[in-house]
Design a protein around this motif. Structure first.
Motif, PDB file in Angstrom:
ATOM      1  N   GLY A  37      90.018 -32.827 -11.206  1.00  0.00           N
ATOM      2  CA  GLY A  37      89.792 -34.257 -11.379  1.00  0.00           C
ATOM      3  C   GLY A  37      88.318 -34.572 -11.447  1.00  0.00           C
ATOM      4  O   GLY A  37      87.526 -34.100 -10.646  1.00  0.00           O
ATOM      5  N   ALA A  38      87.933 -35.339 -12.455  1.00  0.00           N
ATOM      6  CA  ALA A  38      86.530 -35.704 -12.616  1.00  0.00           C
ATOM      7  C   ALA A  38      86.026 -36.406 -11.373  1.00  0.00           C
ATOM      8  O   ALA A  38      86.672 -37.306 -10.838  1.00  0.00           O
ATOM      9  N   GLY A  39      84.865 -36.004 -10.917  1.00  0.00           N
ATOM     10  CA  GLY A  39      84.255 -36.661  -9.780  1.00  0.00           C
ATOM     11  C   GLY A  39      84.580 -36.022  -8.450  1.00  0.00           C
ATOM     12  O   GLY A  39      84.092 -36.464  -7.420  1.00  0.00           O
ATOM     13  N   SER A  40      85.411 -35.015  -8.417  1.00  0.00           N
ATOM     14  CA  SER A  40      85.768 -34.396  -7.145  1.00  0.00           C
ATOM     15  C   SER A  40      85.022 -33.108  -6.883  1.00  0.00           C
ATOM     16  O   SER A  40      85.253 -32.463  -5.866  1.00  0.00           O
ATOM     17  N   GLY A  41      84.146 -32.717  -7.786  1.00  0.00           N
ATOM     18  CA  GLY A  41      83.420 -31.462  -7.637  1.00  0.00           C
ATOM     19  C   GLY A  41      81.932 -31.656  -7.751  1.00  0.00           C
ATOM     20  O   GLY A  41      81.400 -32.754  -7.561  1.00  0.00           O
ATOM     21  N   PRO A  69      86.780 -27.346 -12.666  1.00  0.00           N
ATOM     22  CA  PRO A  69      87.410 -28.537 -13.266  1.00  0.00           C
ATOM     23  C   PRO A  69      86.892 -29.868 -12.741  1.00  0.00           C
ATOM     24  O   PRO A  69      86.954 -30.874 -13.449  1.00  0.00           O
ATOM     25  N   GLY A  70      86.393 -29.911 -11.517  1.00  0.00           N
ATOM     26  CA  GLY A  70      85.959 -31.191 -10.966  1.00  0.00           C
ATOM     27  C   GLY A  70      84.520 -31.547 -11.226  1.00  0.00           C
ATOM     28  O   GLY A  70      84.039 -32.568 -10.740  1.00  0.00           O
ATOM     29  N   ALA A  71      83.819 -30.739 -11.992  1.00  0.00           N
ATOM     30  CA  ALA A  71      82.386 -30.974 -12.202  1.00  0.00           C
ATOM     31  C   ALA A  71      82.137 -32.239 -13.015  1.00  0.00           C
ATOM     32  O   ALA A  71      82.970 -32.666 -13.812  1.00  0.00           O
ATOM     33  N   ARG A  72      80.960 -32.827 -12.804  1.00  0.00           N
ATOM     34  CA  ARG A  72      80.520 -33.992 -13.582  1.00  0.00           C
ATOM     35  C   ARG A  72      79.133 -33.721 -14.131  1.00  0.00           C
ATOM     36  O   ARG A  72      78.300 -33.091 -13.473  1.00  0.00           O
ATOM     37  N   ARG A 104      85.781 -36.232 -21.744  1.00  0.00           N
ATOM     38  CA  ARG A 104      84.672 -37.171 -21.806  1.00  0.00           C
ATOM     39  C   ARG A 104      84.471 -37.941 -20.504  1.00  0.00           C
ATOM     40  O   ARG A 104      83.366 -38.418 -20.221  1.00  0.00           O
ATOM     41  N   SER A 105      85.526 -38.057 -19.703  1.00  0.00           N
ATOM     42  CA  SER A 105      85.388 -38.756 -18.422  1.00  0.00           C
ATOM     43  C   SER A 105      84.525 -37.974 -17.441  1.00  0.00           C
ATOM     44  O   SER A 105      84.105 -38.498 -16.403  1.00  0.00           O
ATOM     45  N   HIS A 106      84.232 -36.706 -17.745  1.00  0.00           N
ATOM     46  CA  HIS A 106      83.381 -35.888 -16.886  1.00  0.00           C
ATOM     47  C   HIS A 106      81.897 -36.104 -17.176  1.00  0.00           C
ATOM     48  O   HIS A 106      81.057 -35.485 -16.511  1.00  0.00           O
ATOM     49  N   VAL A 107      81.592 -36.931 -18.164  1.00  0.00           N
ATOM     50  CA  VAL A 107      80.192 -37.217 -18.519  1.00  0.00           C
ATOM     51  C   VAL A 107      79.892 -38.669 -18.176  1.00  0.00           C
ATOM     52  O   VAL A 107      80.598 -39.577 -18.615  1.00  0.00           O
ATOM     53  N   GLU A 108      78.848 -38.880 -17.389  1.00  0.00           N
ATOM     54  CA  GLU A 108      78.444 -40.230 -17.003  1.00  0.00           C
ATOM     55  C   GLU A 108      77.023 -40.484 -17.498  1.00  0.00           C
ATOM     56  O   GLU A 108      76.089 -39.764 -17.134  1.00  0.00           O
TER      57      GLU A 108
END
Length: 397
Positions: free
Chosen positions: A195-199, A230-233, A254-258
């Motif tokens: 999940g995005a944001g958990s790593g 998988p959780g990296a951002r 794309r949700s993993h890129v801020e």
């Protein structure tokens, strides 16, 4: 000492040269010197009290990028007026070979001139072709500084002469003291979380739409990184077309890129203090790598392309890891290994924090002042007036 500093690039467009000049000026002011900076700036640009505008700049392709430069008769008149009014003991011109204020100042000034060369470009046909035009101005320079061995090599091979190497400076403690921001740190869970944001978080800073800053290489590596972590951002700070930047990335990733847009100096330091890994995938045209020094100052583990200048800043891989330039697979493999190895990241952070002290302004500023003192020894004070203007007369626009 009365010191005039010439900035060739637009003050209102962030860049490494502008930041270096700003920090140098503020360091010299803190030491009690009188400092005035002449720089291109658009009308209405907020300027520090020590900066004098030389008028608007125009975009010009230069060294693999687009530089905003200032040249012409009106600019020349403003240079002459600034020199006349300043009556400086020494003029410090940055990038005197660029078609901007530096070259105009070199032509116009008399008295001690120090020049800093930032460009690293081993095959510059334009510089070779322009040498006959540049030579009379460059011969007026009293002392030359190069920000790296690679900038010095460019100078020697294209323009002749030599230079002392003094790196760009940084306020190490400013970055070391910054408070991390929870939103930019690792979320709950570890590198194996989903999940995005958990790593863990990866940082990148640079102009998004300038290919040589390397964001496309990092984007090509990102799917392989996320497959293993998988959780990296990825946190991206800089201006440019954000939609275009992720266009090649699968929609589900794309949700993993801020995108953070342009950030203040304070937020830059907080971002570098927050990320688990800072990646510099730049592909070329770098003479130094100030962002690496800032990241090391903040204690961020650094992974960078193996450009010569970057390898020098990172002590040939001792203060940060290197990967093969433009090799997205190599970038991904190194990033995955580091994100899975907190002990190695802690080791890099500790090594980098020790190594970066040599770039602190307390050292770099003293070295630059020593150059000023060498060229002004025995010179008549305040002799920076324009070469063909009699003392007391002010050039008009």
């Amino acid at each position: 000492m009365r010191i005039g500093i010439v900035c060739p690039y637009a003050w209102d467009v962030p860049g490494g040269v502008q930041f270096h000049i700003r920090d140098l000026a503020e360091h010299l002011l803190s030491r009690g010197h009188h400092v005035s900076v002449l720089a291109p700036a658009d009308d209405g640009t907020p300027l520090p009290p020590y900066v004098v505008s030389a008028g608007r700049a125009v975009p010009v392709p230069y060294n693999g990028s687009v530089a905003r430069l200032n040249f012409g008769f009106l600019s020349a008149a403003r240079v002459r007026r600034w020199l006349q009014n300043g009556a400086f003991d020494v003029i410090h011109i940055h990038e005197p070979a660029s078609p901007s204020l530096g070259l105009l100042s070199c032509w116009a000034a008399r008295g001690p001139i120090v020049a800093t060369f930032h460009t690293s470009n081993p095959r510059s046909r334009a510089m070779i072709a322009a040498y006959p035009i540049l030579q009379p101005a460059l011969e007026k320079i009293s002392a030359r500084i190069a920000v790296s061995e690679y900038a010095r090599r460019t100078l020697v091979e294209h323009l002749g002469g030599d230079a002392v190497v003094i790196p760009n400076g940084v306020d190490v403690d400013f970055f070391a003291r910054a408070e991390p921001k929870a939103a930019w740190q690792s979320g709950p869970g570890d590198a194996a979380a989903t999940g995005a944001g958990s790593g863990p978080t990866i940082g990148f800073m640079g102009r998004i739409d300038e290919p040589r800053k390397g964001l496309p290489v990092l984007m090509r590596a990102l799917p392989a990184i996320l497959a293993e972590v998988p959780g990296a951002r990825l946190l991206v700070a800089g201006r440019g077309d954000e939609e275009e930047a992720v266009a090649a990335l699968p929609p589900e990733l794309r949700s993993h890129v801020e995108f953070l847009g342009m950030v203040s100096d304070e937020d830059k330091a907080r971002l570098l203090r927050s990320v688990d890994l800072y990646v510099a995938p730049n592909t070329g045209g770098e003479s130094f790598g100030i962002i690496l020094v800032e990241a090391l100052s903040a204690g961020a583990p650094v992974l960078a392309s193996d450009l010569d200048a970057f390898a020098q800043v990172l002590d040939q891989g001792e203060a940060g890891e290197l990967f093969a330039n433009e090799d997205a697979d190599a970038l991904a493999a190194a990033a995955v290994r580091l994100l899975r190895d907190p002990a190695r990241r802690a080791e890099l952070s500790e090594r980098g924090s020790r190594h970066v002290r040599r770039f602190d302004w307390s050292t770099v500023g003293a070295d630059i002042l020593a150059v000023y003192e060498t060229v002004t020894e025995g010179a008549e004070p305040g002799r920076s007036v324009a070469a063909d203007e009699p003392a007391g007369r002010t050039a008009q626009d």
